[in-house]
Design an enzyme around this catalytic site. Structure first.
Site, PDB file in Angstrom:
ATOM      1  N   GLU A  50      43.188  52.246  48.459  1.00  0.00           N
ATOM      2  CA  GLU A  50      41.837  51.847  49.208  1.00  0.00           C
ATOM      3  C   GLU A  50      41.026  50.709  48.628  1.00  0.00           C
ATOM      4  O   GLU A  50      40.429  50.052  49.190  1.00  0.00           O
ATOM      5  CB  GLU A  50      40.997  53.098  49.369  1.00  0.00           C
ATOM      6  CG  GLU A  50      41.430  54.259  50.219  1.00  0.00           C
ATOM      7  CD  GLU A  50      42.397  55.352  49.567  1.00  0.00           C
ATOM      8  OE1 GLU A  50      42.729  54.912  48.559  1.00  0.00           O
ATOM      9  OE2 GLU A  50      42.687  56.264  50.096  1.00  0.00           O
ATOM     10  N   PHE A 112      36.885  70.436  50.770  1.00  0.00           N
ATOM     11  CA  PHE A 112      38.202  69.727  50.440  1.00  0.00           C
ATOM     12  C   PHE A 112      38.159  68.254  50.698  1.00  0.00           C
ATOM     13  O   PHE A 112      37.538  67.782  51.783  1.00  0.00           O
ATOM     14  CB  PHE A 112      39.418  70.223  51.133  1.00  0.00           C
ATOM     15  CG  PHE A 112      40.759  69.219  50.832  1.00  0.00           C
ATOM     16  CD1 PHE A 112      41.131  69.230  49.645  1.00  0.00           C
ATOM     17  CD2 PHE A 112      41.378  68.478  51.822  1.00  0.00           C
ATOM     18  CE1 PHE A 112      42.344  68.365  49.317  1.00  0.00           C
ATOM     19  CE2 PHE A 112      42.398  67.707  51.529  1.00  0.00           C
ATOM     20  CZ  PHE A 112      43.024  67.879  50.270  1.00  0.00           C
ATOM     21  N   GLN A 113      38.225  67.336  49.845  1.00  0.00           N
ATOM     22  CA  GLN A 113      38.159  66.113  49.660  1.00  0.00           C
ATOM     23  C   GLN A 113      36.603  65.538  50.297  1.00  0.00           C
ATOM     24  O   GLN A 113      36.282  64.580  50.958  1.00  0.00           O
ATOM     25  CB  GLN A 113      39.006  65.388  50.868  1.00  0.00           C
ATOM     26  CG  GLN A 113      40.178  65.239  50.388  1.00  0.00           C
ATOM     27  CD  GLN A 113      41.421  64.344  50.895  1.00  0.00           C
ATOM     28  OE1 GLN A 113      41.158  64.051  52.157  1.00  0.00           O
ATOM     29  NE2 GLN A 113      42.212  63.988  50.428  1.00  0.00           N
ATOM     30  N   LYS A 162      33.633  64.130  60.317  1.00  0.00           N
ATOM     31  CA  LYS A 162      34.956  64.082  61.075  1.00  0.00           C
ATOM     32  C   LYS A 162      34.321  64.856  62.550  1.00  0.00           C
ATOM     33  O   LYS A 162      34.817  64.029  63.603  1.00  0.00           O
ATOM     34  CB  LYS A 162      35.867  65.231  60.579  1.00  0.00           C
ATOM     35  CG  LYS A 162      37.153  65.228  61.513  1.00  0.00           C
ATOM     36  CD  LYS A 162      38.313  65.866  60.559  1.00  0.00           C
ATOM     37  CE  LYS A 162      39.805  65.677  61.565  1.00  0.00           C
ATOM     38  NZ  LYS A 162      40.687  66.327  60.526  1.00  0.00           N
ATOM     39  N   MET A 473      41.677  37.448  27.462  1.00  0.00           N
ATOM     40  CA  MET A 473      40.160  36.945  27.349  1.00  0.00           C
ATOM     41  C   MET A 473      39.441  38.096  26.232  1.00  0.00           C
ATOM     42  O   MET A 473      38.818  37.542  25.270  1.00  0.00           O
ATOM     43  CB  MET A 473      39.338  37.256  28.543  1.00  0.00           C
ATOM     44  CG  MET A 473      37.851  36.670  28.451  1.00  0.00           C
ATOM     45  SD  MET A 473      37.856  35.060  27.784  1.00  0.00           S
ATOM     46  CE  MET A 473      37.532  34.234  29.396  1.00  0.00           C
TER      47      MET A 473
END
Lengths: 565, 157
Positions: A50, A112-113, A162, A473
């Site tokens: 993502e 969940f999630q 949803k 760096m």
């Protein structure tokens, strides 16, 4: 019309003229993905992470000037995207990022999630929304695109539960927006503009300080006209590279921590800073109390909060830099470019004294050579993305940029892993140009899974890995400021980058000489598939010159002079 | 260091979900102080009014007002110079304390006894925040059990 929330998302994207969405599906966003499956008006590009979806949308936006769109699911899908949101926020990139959320009935239950997505994105977006009813979706999405792209651009996050995507409601995208509390100020105050022009006419050693806002506002060509009409020399920030062409006689170079000696000395000696769409970032100014100490400051910016935030502006002008510069140009007929000839000579002398260069004094290739070489071979034909670190600074210093939107790099947030996915987005937006990503052996591993996306979508990004087996760096700072204690920066153990690229179906090269490099680049261009060119470069090369953190611009560490052999 | 000054800022915002978080996140994210914050809807509108007491240098205060203004649901930001400012405090005393003394003191600070129970007396004052400070100092000797302050509200003259 009566449609589902998911269908509304599709209709809104089509109405906004979106041609590409970068994303990754998951549970909470499945209703929308089902509608994506059914439509053929825009492309969906499945990235393999993502974070990469958002960086790709950023690259797409930076190259095209359009709003980039990314879509992700709830929970980890969203949290993975946060770095991209933050990156876009820091660099003022217009994005609309749509995430799924657990159904309204489950919000707050640790489902969940589930994660409080708008709570997390609040501080790294221009604005965000949690949609609680499908009847609001048309307005919210229209506002999201408008807010992202107007005023000082930035990312807008829309979180949709949803059940809202399943809900049927009326959809009308032709509604007029009525944002009573958001009215960006775009037109500069004519009286302030006139005062600024009077100050310019009086100044003896004025200096243009060109910032990334010029690119965002599509003002580069107006700025070129203004610079050429006045003959006033110009320095560019990192974000503004490409505003002036590299060979423009009035362009000094980049200023700041790794800016050129001449650019930083010009900033220290000027009596009038003409800041256009720049924000006086700490990597630009060095020690604030010593920055352009004897100069008046004109500051043009669309964001009032940027003005006098760090450096007091004597002539503040709030407005879109393009319109303001066009107005300024109209008032510049009394300025004779010849007037600044000796000032320009002074700056040229600074440049002769300590030019931006490097020494080819080792057996190994110098990273700067690689960048210059790509510039010679591809020049204007390439768009240049980078990751973050030494290679990024060398790219900004040594690539011969010729146009705005040619340079795509993570400036504000400094996100390693940005370059490769961004370069994919750049390729989508600008298919006729070669998409190069200069990267390091550290950065490339932070999103190398995107090889799969590039292979699947036939996006022939050429990743040039300037491989010094170091987190370069950080290693440079350790060498200079931590008595060479190279803590956790030695990357001697690394993958076989050739095999890595090939494992995904791309092509890989490992090169150690100039001829090998030329041959690899030529071959990659011909094969026209995603490539890794692993270039073995000098391990201990430092980015020079350098203003140590917190130091004054005129107090630079310089490249050691060497006699030509 | 630049001199830090106390300032009262009023913010008119659209009365919508999470708008208060946007304001407080801005203060914490950018390291600004909040001394007190009050918020309530403005009658018969879709807006709410926040009164924030903060402190900072002139530059910081200017940044605070600009950054507040940048938030999308913010309609107006007033940084008050000439204002009327009031704050309320409720104080709980043991019923054994001298109620007459307390009532007299309260009335000098725009207040009164608002509740008398078997065990406690509750008093209220409403005055300028500095005077409320004073009042709270004075009443210390009456052994206050609990003190609650409302935070300041303000209106421009």
């Amino acid at each position: 019309m009566q449609i589902s929330g998911a269908q509304m998302v599709i209709e809104a994207l089509i109405a906004e003229g979106v041609d590409t969405v970068f994303g990754y599906p998951g549970g909470a966003i499945m209703n929308v993905y089902d509608e994506i499956y059914k439509q053929d008006k825009f492309e969906h590009i499945l990235t393999r992470h993502e974070q990469a979806a958002v960086h790709a949308a950023e690259g797409y936006s930076k190259a095209s000037g359009k709003v980039g769109v990314a879509m992700i699911t709830s929970g980890p899908g969203f949290t993975n995207a946060v770095t991209g949101l933050a990156d876009a926020y820091m660099d003022s990139i217009p994005l609309v990022v749509i995430s799924g959320q657990v159904p309204m009935s489950l919000i707050g239950t640790d489902a969940f999630q589930e994660i409080d997505a708008v709570g997390i994105s609040r501080s790294c977006t221009k604005h965000n929304y949690l949609v609680t009813d499908a009847k609001d979706l048309a307005r919210i999405l229209k506002e999201a695109f408008y807010i992202a792209s107007s005023g000082r651009p930035g990312p807008v996050h829309v979180d949709i539960p949803k059940d809202v995507t399943a809900q049927i409601a009326n959809f009308d995208y032709s509604i007029e927006l009525d944002l009573e509390t958001y009215k960006p100020h775009t037109k500069g105050n004519p009286r302030q503009i006139k005062k600024a022009m009077e100050a310019i006419a009086k100044a003896k050693r004025p200096l243009f300080y060109l910032g990334g806002g010029i690119i965002n506002s599509n003002a580069a060509y107006a700025v070129r006209d203004f610079v050429h009409a006045t003959g006033i020399p110009a320095v560019e920030t990192f974000m503004a590279r490409g505003t002036l062409s590299y060979d423009d006689e009035y362009l000094i170079s980049m200023l700041g921590m790794h800016g050129s000696y001449a650019a930083n000395m010009a900033m220290s000696e000027t009596d009038l800073v003409i800041g256009l769409g720049a924000r006086f970032d700490d990597r630009v100014t060095g020690k604030l109390s010593e920055f352009a100490k004897n100069a008046g400051v004109i500051h043009v910016d669309i964001d009032p909060a940027s003005i006098s935030k760090l450096v007091n502006a004597d002539y503040p002008i709030v407005g879109d830099v393009k319109g303001v510069v066009e107005e300024m140009l109209k008032l510049s007929s009394n300025i004779n470019p010849a007037k600044y000839a000796s000032w320009r000579d002074t700056i040229k002398n600074f440049d002769t004294l300590h030019p931006l260069t490097y020494h080819e004094d080792t057996d190994r290739l110098k990273p700067q050579w690689v960048i210059q070489r790509v510039g010679e071979l591809l020049g204007d034909d390439a768009n240049i993305s980078t990751d973050v670190g030494q290679h990024q600074m060398w790219s900004a210093q040594f690539y011969p940029f010729t146009r705005p939107r040619q340079w795509i790099s993570s400036g504000g947030l400094g996100t390693m892993g940005f370059g490769f996915p961004a370069a994919m987005g750049v390729k989508v937006a600008s298919p006729d140009k070669v998409s190069i990503n200069f990267t390091g052996d550290g950065s490339i591993l932070m999103n190398c899974q995107e090889l799969m996306t590039a292979v699947e979508q036939k996006l022939p990004v050429i990743n040039i890995i300037l491989n010094n087996n170091y987190l370069g760096m950080v290693r440079q700072w350790q060498t200079l400021f931590y008595e060479k204690r190279h803590s956790e920066t030695d990357l001697s153990v690394q993958p076989d980058f050739v095999k890595l690229a090939e494992a995904f179906g791309g092509i890989g090269y490992r090169v150690t000489t100039k001829d090998e490099f030329d041959a690899a680049l030529k071959d990659a261009l011909e094969k026209n598939i995603v490539a890794f060119i692993d270039v073995v470069v000098e391990r201990l090369e430092n980015v020079m010159p350098m203003v140590p953190s917190g130091g004054s611009l005129f107090n630079m560490m310089l490249l050691e002079k060497k006699e030509k052999k | 260091m630049e001199k830090s000054e106390r300032r009262v800022i009023s913010v008119i915002v659209v009365n919508e979900a999470s708008v208060l978080s946007r304001i407080t996140d801005l203060f914490s994210g950018r390291g600004y102080n909040i001394t007190s914050l009050t918020v309530a809807p403005i009658p018969d509108t879709k807006y709410s009014r926040l009164t924030i007491v903060t402190s900072g240098s002139v530059r910081v205060i200017e940044q605070i007002t600009k950054q507040l203004h940048k938030l999308i649901p913010v309609l107006k930001v007033y940084e008050h110079a000439d204002l009327v400012e009031k704050e309320m405090a409720l104080i709980k005393f043991p019923a054994s304390e001298n109620i007459t003394d307390i009532a007299t003191l309260c009335s000098a600070y725009n207040g009164k006894i608002v509740n008398v129970g078997d065990n406690v007396i509750i008093a209220m004052v409403a005055d300028e925040p500095k005077r409320v400070d004073n009042f709270l100092k004075i009443i210390n000797k009456y052994n206050p059990k609990e003190i609650v302050r409302s935070g300041a509200v303000a209106l421009e003259r």
